[in-house]
Design an enzyme around this catalytic site. Structure first.
Site, PDB file in Angstrom:
ATOM      1  N   LYS A  34      41.399 -44.833   7.407  1.00 20.59           N
ATOM      2  CA  LYS A  34      41.684 -45.234   8.780  1.00 20.59           C
ATOM      3  C   LYS A  34      42.768 -44.338   9.362  1.00 20.59           C
ATOM      4  O   LYS A  34      43.677 -43.922   8.635  1.00 20.59           O
ATOM      5  CB  LYS A  34      42.144 -46.695   8.812  1.00 20.59           C
ATOM      6  CG  LYS A  34      41.037 -47.654   8.362  1.00 20.59           C
ATOM      7  CD  LYS A  34      41.579 -49.031   8.059  1.00 20.59           C
ATOM      8  CE  LYS A  34      40.474 -49.904   7.466  1.00 20.59           C
ATOM      9  NZ  LYS A  34      41.019 -51.130   6.867  1.00 20.59           N
ATOM     10  N   LEU A  52      23.354 -51.090   8.978  1.00 20.70           N
ATOM     11  CA  LEU A  52      23.705 -51.146  10.405  1.00 20.70           C
ATOM     12  C   LEU A  52      24.121 -49.740  10.835  1.00 20.70           C
ATOM     13  O   LEU A  52      25.007 -49.139  10.227  1.00 20.70           O
ATOM     14  CB  LEU A  52      24.821 -52.158  10.641  1.00 20.70           C
ATOM     15  CG  LEU A  52      24.556 -53.582  10.121  1.00 20.70           C
ATOM     16  CD1 LEU A  52      25.745 -54.491  10.392  1.00 20.70           C
ATOM     17  CD2 LEU A  52      23.295 -54.168  10.759  1.00 20.70           C
ATOM     18  N   ARG A  94      44.813 -57.797  -0.585  1.00 14.85           N
ATOM     19  CA  ARG A  94      46.169 -57.220  -0.582  1.00 14.85           C
ATOM     20  C   ARG A  94      46.771 -57.249   0.823  1.00 14.85           C
ATOM     21  O   ARG A  94      46.074 -57.524   1.808  1.00 14.85           O
ATOM     22  CB  ARG A  94      46.088 -55.757  -1.024  1.00 14.85           C
ATOM     23  CG  ARG A  94      45.230 -54.949  -0.055  1.00 14.85           C
ATOM     24  CD  ARG A  94      45.187 -53.459  -0.349  1.00 14.85           C
ATOM     25  NE  ARG A  94      44.503 -52.738   0.709  1.00 14.85           N
ATOM     26  CZ  ARG A  94      43.191 -52.607   0.830  1.00 14.85           C
ATOM     27  NH1 ARG A  94      42.389 -53.148  -0.046  1.00 14.85           N
ATOM     28  NH2 ARG A  94      42.678 -51.944   1.847  1.00 14.85           N
ATOM     29  N   HIS A 138      36.401 -42.772   5.329  1.00 15.77           N
ATOM     30  CA  HIS A 138      36.893 -44.075   4.884  1.00 15.77           C
ATOM     31  C   HIS A 138      38.416 -44.178   4.895  1.00 15.77           C
ATOM     32  O   HIS A 138      38.981 -45.112   4.339  1.00 15.77           O
ATOM     33  CB  HIS A 138      36.322 -44.444   3.514  1.00 15.77           C
ATOM     34  CG  HIS A 138      34.818 -44.453   3.519  1.00 15.77           C
ATOM     35  ND1 HIS A 138      34.095 -45.394   4.214  1.00 15.77           N
ATOM     36  CD2 HIS A 138      33.908 -43.627   2.954  1.00 15.77           C
ATOM     37  CE1 HIS A 138      32.798 -45.133   4.070  1.00 15.77           C
ATOM     38  NE2 HIS A 138      32.660 -44.070   3.323  1.00 15.77           N
ATOM     39  N   HIS A 181      34.168 -51.487  13.000  1.00 16.27           N
ATOM     40  CA  HIS A 181      34.804 -52.129  11.839  1.00 16.27           C
ATOM     41  C   HIS A 181      35.900 -53.055  12.369  1.00 16.27           C
ATOM     42  O   HIS A 181      36.913 -52.592  12.876  1.00 16.27           O
ATOM     43  CB  HIS A 181      35.392 -51.061  10.903  1.00 16.27           C
ATOM     44  CG  HIS A 181      36.114 -51.649   9.721  1.00 16.27           C
ATOM     45  ND1 HIS A 181      36.506 -50.892   8.648  1.00 16.27           N
ATOM     46  CD2 HIS A 181      36.497 -52.905   9.442  1.00 16.27           C
ATOM     47  CE1 HIS A 181      37.104 -51.667   7.764  1.00 16.27           C
ATOM     48  NE2 HIS A 181      37.124 -52.886   8.232  1.00 16.27           N
ATOM     49  N   GLU A 241      36.747 -58.161   6.110  1.00 12.85           N
ATOM     50  CA  GLU A 241      36.202 -56.995   6.815  1.00 12.85           C
ATOM     51  C   GLU A 241      34.808 -57.314   7.322  1.00 12.85           C
ATOM     52  O   GLU A 241      33.961 -57.793   6.561  1.00 12.85           O
ATOM     53  CB  GLU A 241      36.067 -55.802   5.865  1.00 12.85           C
ATOM     54  CG  GLU A 241      37.368 -55.190   5.430  1.00 12.85           C
ATOM     55  CD  GLU A 241      37.148 -53.862   4.696  1.00 12.85           C
ATOM     56  OE1 GLU A 241      38.155 -53.258   4.332  1.00 12.85           O
ATOM     57  OE2 GLU A 241      35.996 -53.448   4.493  1.00 12.85           O
ATOM     58  N   GLY A 255      33.782 -47.865   0.579  1.00  8.62           N
ATOM     59  CA  GLY A 255      32.983 -46.659   0.775  1.00  8.62           C
ATOM     60  C   GLY A 255      32.539 -45.997  -0.517  1.00  8.62           C
ATOM     61  O   GLY A 255      31.799 -45.015  -0.485  1.00  8.62           O
ATOM     62  N   LYS A 266      24.292 -50.881  -2.478  1.00  8.02           N
ATOM     63  CA  LYS A 266      25.722 -50.829  -2.791  1.00  8.02           C
ATOM     64  C   LYS A 266      25.974 -51.292  -4.226  1.00  8.02           C
ATOM     65  O   LYS A 266      25.299 -52.197  -4.713  1.00  8.02           O
ATOM     66  CB  LYS A 266      26.510 -51.746  -1.844  1.00  8.02           C
ATOM     67  CG  LYS A 266      26.447 -51.341  -0.373  1.00  8.02           C
ATOM     68  CD  LYS A 266      27.276 -52.301   0.478  1.00  8.02           C
ATOM     69  CE  LYS A 266      27.325 -51.830   1.932  1.00  8.02           C
ATOM     70  NZ  LYS A 266      28.144 -52.728   2.771  1.00  8.02           N
TER      71      LYS A 266
HETATM   72  C1  MV4 Z   1      27.846 -50.765   5.582  1.00  3.34           C
HETATM   73  C2  MV4 Z   1      27.540 -49.920   6.660  1.00  3.34           C
HETATM   74  C3  MV4 Z   1      26.376 -50.171   7.361  1.00  3.34           C
HETATM   75  N1  MV4 Z   1      25.576 -51.198   7.000  1.00  3.34           N
HETATM   76  N2  MV4 Z   1      27.028 -51.775   5.266  1.00  3.34           N
HETATM   77  C4  MV4 Z   1      31.708 -48.408   4.108  1.00  3.34           C
HETATM   78  C5  MV4 Z   1      32.920 -48.905   3.441  1.00  3.34           C
HETATM   79  C6  MV4 Z   1      32.572 -50.217   2.871  1.00  3.34           C
HETATM   80  N3  MV4 Z   1      33.649 -51.136   3.147  1.00  3.34           N
HETATM   81  C7  MV4 Z   1      31.303 -50.620   3.514  1.00  3.34           C
HETATM   82  N4  MV4 Z   1      30.887 -49.522   4.333  1.00  3.34           N
HETATM   83  C8  MV4 Z   1      29.815 -49.594   5.129  1.00  3.34           C
HETATM   84  N5  MV4 Z   1      28.962 -50.605   4.856  1.00  3.34           N
HETATM   85  C9  MV4 Z   1      25.913 -51.971   5.962  1.00  3.34           C
HETATM   86  N6  MV4 Z   1      25.115 -52.992   5.630  1.00  3.34           N
HETATM   87  C10 MV4 Z   1      28.418 -48.879   6.969  1.00  3.34           C
HETATM   88  C11 MV4 Z   1      29.569 -48.717   6.196  1.00  3.34           C
HETATM   89  C12 MV4 Z   1      30.432 -47.642   6.615  1.00  3.34           C
HETATM   90  C13 MV4 Z   1      31.708 -47.931   7.133  1.00  3.34           C
HETATM   91  C14 MV4 Z   1      32.190 -49.216   7.249  1.00  3.34           C
HETATM   92  C15 MV4 Z   1      33.440 -49.487   7.752  1.00  3.34           C
HETATM   93  C16 MV4 Z   1      34.242 -48.428   8.191  1.00  3.34           C
HETATM   94  C17 MV4 Z   1      33.793 -47.152   8.073  1.00  3.34           C
HETATM   95  C18 MV4 Z   1      32.528 -46.873   7.557  1.00  3.34           C
HETATM   96  C19 MV4 Z   1      32.079 -45.563   7.468  1.00  3.34           C
HETATM   97  C20 MV4 Z   1      30.853 -45.295   6.954  1.00  3.34           C
HETATM   98  C21 MV4 Z   1      30.021 -46.339   6.515  1.00  3.34           C
END
Ligand code: MV4
Length: 464
Positions: free
Chosen positions: A251, A217, A305, A249, A222, A289, A179, A172
Site C-alpha cells: 500500500k 473480481l 495485527r 501488494h 480494497h 479486508e 497476494g 488461492k
Molecule cells: C482477489 C482479487 C480478485 N478476486 N480475490 C490480493 C491480495 C490478497 N489479499 C487477495 N488479493 C486479491 N484477491 C478475488 N476473488 C484480487 C486481489 C488483488 C488485490 C486485492 C487487494 C489489494 C490489491 C490487490 C492487487 C491485486 C490482486
C-alpha cells in the site's frame, strides 16, 4: 464465565512493562502508547538499529542479535529471553515480523507473558484462509462467491466447481494471503495447469497444498473495516478505510473513510464484522479486508495485527487504537459502545519509503537533511532524524505522513501542503511520486481501484 473468575482471568493479564518486539516507526508508536498508559517499555534491537531514537527513550533496551531479521526480530527464543531478563510482562509484536505467527503467540503465553494481540487460535484460524472464510460465512459476513472448503483432488470435480462459479476464477492457497500463492484462471482450458502450479507453490511456500477457488473480481477497490474487541464479548467497528492505492501488494496511500460509500451500505457490513468477532471470541484490534465492486462487499481476509495504516482511523475516530489494543490485552472491559463511535472528517496517509522513485529499488544511507511538516491536523509517525542511517536490511518505510480535514478535498489539499513541507536528503525517497499522485484528477474524484496505481505508473513511464 462467572464474575469472580472473569476478574481472576483479567488479573492474570496485568503487566507493567511491555517489550516492543519490532523496530522503526511502529516501535516508536507503541512506545508512545505505553508511556501514555503509564506502562514501562523495553525496546529490543538488532545491531543495525542500536542508534534508533526509540531505543534511547525506552525505559530499557537489549540488543538481541545481528542485523538480519532472521537472527534478531524473528528470533523467538532471543525475544522471550529478553523479556525474561528485563522483567517485561507483555510483548507487543507490532506489524510484520512475528505479529501473525500463532506459534509465537502461543510461546509467549506459555512463558507466562501476555501477547498483545488475539489468541494464538484466532491467529491460526485467520491464517488459514479457508477456515477464515468459513467463520465469516457462518457469521453472515458477505464473501466472494465460491466454496468455503478446500478443492478436491479430482480434476472433474474441480472443473464443476469452476463452472458453477463462472470464469474468470481465482485459485488461492489456504496458507497464502497478502497476494502470495494465488493465480487467476481466465478460462476452462487453463484450469488444471493453474491448479497444479499453485498447489506446488503452496506446498513449498506454506507447507500445505490446500487450495480454494473464488470468482475473480476484475476491478474491485480494497476496503477494510477496523474492529476493536475485548475479552468479554464486546466488539465495535471503527469505520472503514480505502487502501486501493497499492503497487505489488504494497500500500502507498490509505484514506478513511473510503470515498463514495453510503452509510447504509457499509453499516450492515460493519455490524456483520462485529458479530463475527463475537462468534470467534476475537480480542484486540483486527482488520476485515474486503473487495468492493459494483456496490457490493466481498470478504477476502482478516488481519489479526495492528496495521501500518491504523492512524487514518485514529484521525477520524479520535481514538488511540494502540492504547485500546493494549488495554484489551490486559483484560480490561471495552469502555466504548458502538453508539460512542463517531467518525468525523477525512484522513489520508502517505507511506514515505526510502526507495528510488523510478525503479523502486531500496535506497540505504545517511539522511543528511530532514524537514518535516507540522501544524494542526498533520501527524508524522517516524523514527528518522537528520544523521539517521537508513539500513538496507529492513523494509523501506521510513515515515508516515498523516493529515485530517473536514472534507476529502480539504484533506487532499492538506496532504499536498504536508508533502511540500517534507524535505529528505541523502537518500532517495518516493516523495516526488507521492506529490505527483496527489495532483492526479481521477484520484481526486475517488475514481480508483486496486489496479489504478500500477496503470498510472505505466502511463507516466511511457510519457517520460
Ligand atoms: C482477489 C482479487 C480478485 N478476486 N480475490 C490480493 C491480495 C490478497 N489479499 C487477495 N488479493 C486479491 N484477491 C478475488 N476473488 C484480487 C486481489 C488483488 C488485490 C486485492 C487487494 C489489494 C490489491 C490487490 C492487487 C491485486 C490482486
Amino acid at each position: 464465565m462467572p464474575e469472580i473468575s472473569k476478574q481472576a482471568a483479567a488479573a492474570g493479564r496485568r503487566f507493567d512493562t511491555v517489550l516492543i518486539a519490532n523496530r522503526g516507526e511502529i516501535a516508536a508508536r507503541i512506545e508512545r502508547a505505553c508511556r501514555d498508559l503509564g506502562l514501562k517499555t523495553v525496546a529490543i534491537c538488532s545491531e543495525a538499529d542500536r542508534q534508533a531514537p526509540y531505543i534511547r527513550t525506552a525505559d530499557g533496551f537489549l540488543c538481541i542479535g545481528p542485523s538480519a531479521a532472521g537472527k534478531s526480530y524473528l528470533n523467538q527464543d532471543a525475544i522471550l529471553l529478553a523479556a525474561r531478563l528485563t522483567g517485561a510482562g507483555a510483548i507487543h509484536p507490532g506489524y510484520g515480523f512475528l505479529s501473525e505467527n500463532a506459534a509465537f503467540a502461543d510461546a509467549v503465553e506459555t512463558a507466562g507473558l501476555v501477547f498483545i494481540g488475539p489468541t494464538s487460535s484466532s491467529i491460526a484460524t485467520m491464517g488459514d484462509k479457508i477456515a477464515a472464510k468459513r467463520a465469516m460465512m457462518a457469521a453472515g459476513v458477505p464473501c466472494v462467491p465460491g466454496p468455503d472448503t478446500a478443492l478436491p483432488d479430482d480434476p472433474d470435480a474441480i472443473e464443476r466447481i469452476a463452472l458453477e462459479i463462472g470464469y474468470p476464477v481465482i485459485v488461492k492457497a489456504s496458507g497464502g494471503g497478502g497476494g502470495r500463492g494465488m493465480r487467476v484462471v481466465p478460462e476452462a482450458g487453463q484450469l488444471q495447469e493453474a491448479i497444479a502450479l499453485t498447489r506446488e507453490e503452496a506446498r513449498k511456500a506454506f507447507g500445505s497444498p490446500s487450495l480454494y477457488m473464488e470468482k475473480f473480481l476484475e476491478h474491485p477497490r480494497h476496503i477494510e473495516i477496523q474492529v476493536l474487541c475485548d475479552d468479554h464479548g464486546n466488539a465495535v467497528w471503527l469505520g472503514h478505510r480505502d487502501c486501493s492505492m497499492q503497487r505489488r501488494h504494497q500500500k502507498v496511500v490509505e484514506e478513511a473513510p473510503a470515498p463514495g460509500i453510503a452509510p447504509d451500505v457499509i453499516q450492515p457490513v460493519g455490524m456483520a464484522c462485529v458479530e463475527a468477532c463475537r462468534q470467534v471470541g476475537y480480542r484486540g484490534v483486527g482488520t476485515f479486508e474486503f473487495l468492493y465492486e459494483n456496490g457490493a462487499f466481498y470478504f477476502i481476509e482478516m488481519n489479526t495485527r495492528l496495521q501500518v495504516e491504523h492512524p487514518v482511523t485514529e484521525m477520524t475516530s479520535g481514538l488511540d487504537i494502540v492504547q485500546a489494543q493494549i488495554k484489551a490485552a490486559q483484560g480490561e472491559v471495552l469502555d466504548l459502545a458502538q453508539d460512542d463511535v463517531a467518525c468525523e472528517g477525512h484522513s489520508f496517509e502517505c507511506r514515505i519509503n526510502a526507495e528510488d522513485p523510478e525503479t523502486f529499488l531500496p535506497s540505504a544511507g545517511v539522511i543528511t537533511h530532514l524537514a518535516l511538516p507540522q501544524g494542526p491536523d498533520i501527524r508524522v509517525d517516524t523514527h528518522i532524524h537528520a544523521g539517521y542511517k537508513v539500513s538496507p536490511y529492513y523494509d523501506s518505510l521510513i515515515a508516515k505522513l498523516i493529515v485530517h480535514a473536514p472534507t476529502r478535498a480539504k484533506a487532499m489539499a492538506r496532504m499536498c501542503e504536508a508533502l511540500a513541507g517534507t524535505e529528505i536528503e541523502g537518500i532517495a525517497t518516493n516523495l516526488p511520486f507521492l506529490k505527483a499522485l496527489f495532483e492526479d484528477h481521477a484520484f481526486a474524484r475517488g475514481e480508483t481501484d486496486i489496479h489504478y496505481l500500477e496503470q498510472w505508473l505505466k502511463l507516466r513511464r511511457a510519457a517520460a
